[in-house]
Enzyme design. Sequence first.
Site, PDB file in Angstrom:
ATOM      1  N   PHE A  58     -24.488  18.570  47.232  1.00 43.62           N
ATOM      2  CA  PHE A  58     -24.868  19.851  47.079  1.00 43.62           C
ATOM      3  C   PHE A  58     -25.094  20.276  48.110  1.00 43.62           C
ATOM      4  O   PHE A  58     -25.670  21.272  48.416  1.00 43.62           O
ATOM      5  CB  PHE A  58     -25.538  19.931  46.124  1.00 43.62           C
ATOM      6  N   THR A  92     -36.447  19.630  38.609  1.00 40.75           N
ATOM      7  CA  THR A  92     -35.191  20.809  39.272  1.00 40.75           C
ATOM      8  C   THR A  92     -34.220  21.351  39.081  1.00 40.75           C
ATOM      9  O   THR A  92     -34.537  22.522  38.979  1.00 40.75           O
ATOM     10  CB  THR A  92     -35.186  19.407  40.490  1.00 40.75           C
ATOM     11  N   ARG A 103     -39.181  26.940  37.093  1.00 41.02           N
ATOM     12  CA  ARG A 103     -38.388  27.140  36.558  1.00 41.02           C
ATOM     13  C   ARG A 103     -37.630  27.682  35.493  1.00 41.02           C
ATOM     14  O   ARG A 103     -36.692  27.801  35.374  1.00 41.02           O
ATOM     15  CB  ARG A 103     -37.151  25.517  37.759  1.00 41.02           C
ATOM     16  N   ASN A 113     -32.590  27.722  41.613  1.00 43.06           N
ATOM     17  CA  ASN A 113     -33.372  26.643  40.803  1.00 43.06           C
ATOM     18  C   ASN A 113     -35.471  27.723  41.257  1.00 43.06           C
ATOM     19  O   ASN A 113     -36.536  26.928  41.204  1.00 43.06           O
ATOM     20  CB  ASN A 113     -33.770  25.626  40.714  1.00 43.06           C
ATOM     21  N   GLU A 127     -42.891  19.140  56.279  1.00 45.54           N
ATOM     22  CA  GLU A 127     -42.320  20.670  55.749  1.00 45.54           C
ATOM     23  C   GLU A 127     -43.233  22.021  56.750  1.00 45.54           C
ATOM     24  O   GLU A 127     -42.938  22.775  56.865  1.00 45.54           O
ATOM     25  CB  GLU A 127     -42.065  20.399  54.275  1.00 45.54           C
TER      26      GLU A 127
END
Length: 142
Positions: A58, A92, A103, A113, A127
């Site tokens: 993906f 998710t 979500r 999402n 991150e």
Amino acid sequence: AVERTLSIIKPDAVGNNVIGQIYTRFEAAGLKVVAARMAHLTEKEAGGFYEVHRARPFFKDLVGFMISGPVMIQVLEGENAVAKHRDIMGATDPKKAAPGTIRADFAASIDENAVHGSDSAENAAVEISYFFRATELCPRTR
Ligand code: CMP
């Protein structure tokens, strides 16, 4: 313990004009915004951010989606922030997300999402530093 986590409101949610509604969820959960920036990511920036997923089937679609429009990137601070943020985001795949989660309420599919959140304190540190300099984080003392 007080933690920080990296949160991204993705192009679908920004396009649906629900940044404020999602910020309200953060605030209601006791998460404080300590840094924020809107950005239209380049392919390089999005690919680098999702480097761990590069070999996944993906990956190409994920990067294409993440550069399809602007995103809102923020650092959230609070007690148990990583898990708390994941709880309010929901699963998710929005079809599997619990009712009342971000979500479940704002996402259309696993590919689009609405939000991203760090999955561990270790990854949160990586991150956060990907998008923000240490001097851009604003400690919240009251
Ligand atoms: P995110 O938390 O931003 O991390 C990687 C993203 O890849 C994930 O949210 C999903 O939007 C997307 N994705 C698409 N397919 C999958 C899958 N099968 N498993 C996990 N993530 C997926």
